[in-house]
Design an enzyme around this catalytic site. Structure first.
Site, PDB file in Angstrom:
ATOM      1  N   ASP A 278      64.748   7.622  46.750  1.00 47.14           N
ATOM      2  CA  ASP A 278      66.189   7.817  46.962  1.00 47.14           C
ATOM      3  C   ASP A 278      66.941   7.435  45.691  1.00 47.14           C
ATOM      4  OD1 ASP A 278      68.826   7.716  47.772  1.00 47.14           O
ATOM      5  OD2 ASP A 278      68.542   6.010  49.126  1.00 47.14           O
TER       6      ASP A 278
ATOM      7  N   ASP B 108      71.742   6.474  49.370  1.00 49.12           N
ATOM      8  CA  ASP B 108      72.265   6.768  50.719  1.00 49.12           C
ATOM      9  C   ASP B 108      71.180   6.642  51.791  1.00 49.12           C
ATOM     10  OD1 ASP B 108      70.700   8.961  50.237  1.00 49.12           O
ATOM     11  OD2 ASP B 108      72.280  10.464  50.562  1.00 49.12           O
TER      12      ASP B 108
ATOM     13  N   ASP C 184      65.756  12.082  47.523  1.00 46.96           N
ATOM     14  CA  ASP C 184      66.477  13.221  46.939  1.00 46.96           C
ATOM     15  C   ASP C 184      65.816  13.671  45.638  1.00 46.96           C
ATOM     16  OD1 ASP C 184      67.245  11.176  45.181  1.00 46.96           O
ATOM     17  OD2 ASP C 184      69.045  10.750  46.350  1.00 46.96           O
TER      18      ASP C 184
ATOM     19  N   ASP D 162      55.927  28.431  56.022  1.00 45.15           N
ATOM     20  CA  ASP D 162      56.008  27.683  57.271  1.00 45.15           C
ATOM     21  C   ASP D 162      55.675  28.600  58.457  1.00 45.15           C
ATOM     22  OD1 ASP D 162      56.876  25.178  58.615  1.00 45.15           O
ATOM     23  OD2 ASP D 162      58.396  26.481  59.487  1.00 45.15           O
TER      24      ASP D 162
ATOM     25  N   GLU E 246      50.782  28.059  56.114  1.00 43.78           N
ATOM     26  CA  GLU E 246      50.608  27.098  57.202  1.00 43.78           C
ATOM     27  C   GLU E 246      50.219  27.923  58.434  1.00 43.78           C
ATOM     28  OE1 GLU E 246      52.747  23.858  60.109  1.00 43.78           O
ATOM     29  OE2 GLU E 246      53.666  25.776  59.674  1.00 43.78           O
TER      30      GLU E 246
HETATM   31  C1  GLC Z   1      56.053  23.675  60.667  1.00 44.07           C
HETATM   32  C2  GLC Z   1      56.526  22.444  59.936  1.00 44.07           C
HETATM   33  C3  GLC Z   1      57.120  21.497  60.924  1.00 44.07           C
HETATM   34  C4  GLC Z   1      58.293  22.170  61.610  1.00 44.07           C
HETATM   35  C5  GLC Z   1      57.881  23.504  62.221  1.00 44.07           C
HETATM   36  C6  GLC Z   1      59.065  24.332  62.577  1.00 44.07           C
HETATM   37  O1  GLC Z   1      55.006  23.400  61.530  1.00 44.07           O
HETATM   38  O2  GLC Z   1      55.480  21.903  59.191  1.00 44.07           O
HETATM   39  O3  GLC Z   1      57.516  20.302  60.322  1.00 44.07           O
HETATM   40  O4  GLC Z   1      58.799  21.350  62.613  1.00 44.07           O
HETATM   41  O5  GLC Z   1      57.125  24.271  61.318  1.00 44.07           O
HETATM   42  O6  GLC Z   1      59.677  24.826  61.424  1.00 44.07           O
END
Ligand code: GLC
Length: 563
Positions: free
Chosen positions: A41, A45, A49, A227, A287
């Protein structure tokens, strides 16, 4: 990285045959995951960041990472830690500015670190201008076509369009109030209601995301983590799921209506063309939570994505048979399509592996961890040290989650009032969610904020006082620390011609011990049993995860050997 000494198969061999260029950097890269909110940080705050990260780049360089991956940093209401994006072309003020992001990319490159960012294409925030426009425009409008709006079931449309459930708990549908003030259509959200799912059958959605890819590639980023990569394509008929074994909802037919459908691959083939138009080996990592290495392999290879996370490895319990199977299957499936493996032990969605392995009994169900016996920190730490040497010796790339190099454990006793993961609310307070692996890092000092932010600042999640002995400062130069183990392993990985991209050979070993060789002249042995076993024949011990017992490898210990 430059480990080209391997007799390898697949794409790497072809490239060498062509005799023109070295294997791309990402085939053997160690990527350090920066969960920005909890890394460092800079402005006090309580939230990590870009300024904090910039100041700590030398730490990552000295650790020996090749690249960093940053979780979403875009403007967001932060309902799901930034995975609810309201503007894909800017930076959240709490993290910094676009100018700060540009500076970070430049400085990381100067330190020899590549930069990957996180793209969230499955859903936007409900505050995204597209969703706001869809609400305002009403049923039947082109604005609603970018999402999944449907009339409800029941006489007055008072029931959700189907029985799908949100990953966080509760129905995957929320009903809207129409511009005329009456209850109206429902929209789909496979995560929180503030994360409406995009309709990837819509041409505007496709064009917009390709333009977002270019926006960030133009700014110099080296890669993108995708994602929910398994989730973009949905069956437009939106069929109900049916009740399967144990009451879980499963597809009625062979194909799942929203997971791992073949249509996603076509999207990524198009994205690959975008990436390939840029110089310097830009990379995608998916992912993809799918069933086993064979399914993972469908996402990667020539013309599709470059890499995908190896979640079968992450979710494998501490067992020699389990690891042997998942490593063998992963390498076979990925080599068949010319893609490297990427190994991962922890991330921001899963219980930290010190805590997973530190149990006599536990099981995993996808990303969900179910402990079945109490946590033993010493056991977990010993195994995590061995796991680090196992992972970093395997062929391919590796992902490290911030704090694993410090040996941090899951903070399981966060007070309920600080929990922020939407899973906590949506599970009706039965699932504490993922905050326990997201606690801000301890850097220095003997009391919170442990150098995470300026003295006197309050981190957004409280840090355990025991972390005073686990700060980066306390561990630096302590030869027995987790940090020094990671540094030594990463240093060796860089200089040893056998490590990184390539292949392995299993060597004979007692049950409960995994032994593999990598050419030239390298061997890794991991003892999963409780008692010592003789070390395999070797010339020299290069590195060990714990003290050796003469020529014997103690239980839950790994060693790197010169053979
Ligand atoms: C993926 C991310 C996770 C998030 C989900 C929805 O699994 O790694 O953190 O909550 O997608 O976007």
């Amino acid at each position: 990285m430059d480990n080209l000494g391997e007799t390898a198969d697949g794409a790497q061999q072809n490239e060498r045959d062509a005799g023109t260029r070295a294997a791309p950097w990402w085939r053997g890269a160690v990527v350090y995951q920066v969960y920005l909110r909890s890394f460092a940080d800079g402005d006090g705050d309580g939230v990590g960041d870009i300024a904090g990260l910039r100041a700590r780049l030398p730490y990552l360089r000295d650790l020996g990472a090749d690249a960093i991956w940053l979780n979403p940093w875009y403007p967001s209401p932060m309902v799901d830690g930034g995975y609810d994006v309201s503007d894909y072309r800017d930076i959240a003020p709490v993290f910094g500015t676009l100018a700060a992001a540009d500076a970070l990319i430049g400085e990381a490159h100067e330190q020899g670190l590549r930069v990957l960012i996180d793209l969230v294409p499955n859903h936007t925030s409900d505050r995204h201008p597209w969703f706001q426009a869809a609400l305002a425009a009403g049923p039947g409008s082109p604005e609603r076509e970018r999402y999944w709006f449907r009339r409800g079931r029941g006489e007055a449309g008072e029931l959700p369009p189907n029985n799908w459930e949100s990953a966080f708990g509760g129905p995957a549908w929320t009903r809207v109030t129409e511009p005329d003030g009456r209850p109206g259509e429902w929209y789909l959200h496979l995560y929180a209601p503030e994360q409406p799912d995009l309709n990837w059958g819509n041409g505007e959605v496709r064009a917009e995301f390709e333009s977002i890819l270019r926006f960030w590639f133009d700014r110099g980023i080296d890669g993108i983590r995708i994602d929910v990569a398994h989730g973009l394509d949905k069956d437009p008929a939106l069929p109900d799921l049916v009740s399967g074994p144990g009451g879980a909802l499963v597809p009625a037919g062979e194909e799942h209506p929203y997971r791992d459908r073949p249509g996603v691959l076509e999207i990524y083939r198009s994205w690959r063309k975008v990436a390939d138009a840029y110089p310097g080996d830009r990379v995608f990592v998916a992912e993809a939570w799918v069933d086993g290495p064979q399914r993972v392999a469908r996402y990667v290879g020539p013309g599709c994505l470059h890499t995908a996370f190896n979640f079968p490895f992450l979710t494998c319990p501490w067992s020699p048979r389990g690891f042997r199977e998942v490593i063998g299957e992963s390498l076979a499936a990925l080599h068949a399509v010319g893609a490297p493996a990427t190994w991962v032990l922890s991330n921001h969605d899963c219980v930290r592996h010190v805590s997973r392995y530190g149990r006599a009994r536990a099981r995993m169900d996808g990303p969900h961890f179910h402990p079945e016996s109490p946590f033993d920190l010493q056991l977990g730490t010993r195994r995590a040290r061995a796991a680090a040497l196992l992972m970093l010796a395997l062929p391919g790339g590796a992902y490290l989650y911030q704090g694993e190099e410090l040996g941090l454990w899951e903070v399981e006793d966060l007070p309920e009032e600080v929990l922020q993961d939407p899973r906590w609310e949506w599970s009706g307070h039965t699932d504490r969610g993922r905050d326990g692996c997201r606690v801000p890092l301890p850097w220095s000092g003997s009391a919170p904020p442990f150098g995470f932010g300026p003295d006197g600042s309050r981190p957004w999640l409280p840090q355990p006082p025991e972390w005073r002995d686990y700060t980066a400062e306390a561990q630096a130069r302590d030869p027995g620390s987790m940090l020094e183990l990671y540094r030594a392993a990463l240093r060796m990985r860089r200089s040893h011609p056998a490590l990184g991209d390539g292949t392995l050979r299993w060597l004979g070993s007692p049950a409960d011990v995994l032994v593999f060789a990598r050419d030239p002249g390298f061997c890794c042995a991991v003892n999963f049993s409780a008692g010592p076993v003789p070390l395999p024949a070797h010339e020299q011990v290069l590195l060990a995860s714990g003290p050796l017992d003469g020529d014997r490898l103690p239980g839950d210990t790994a060693a790197w050997l010169r053979i």
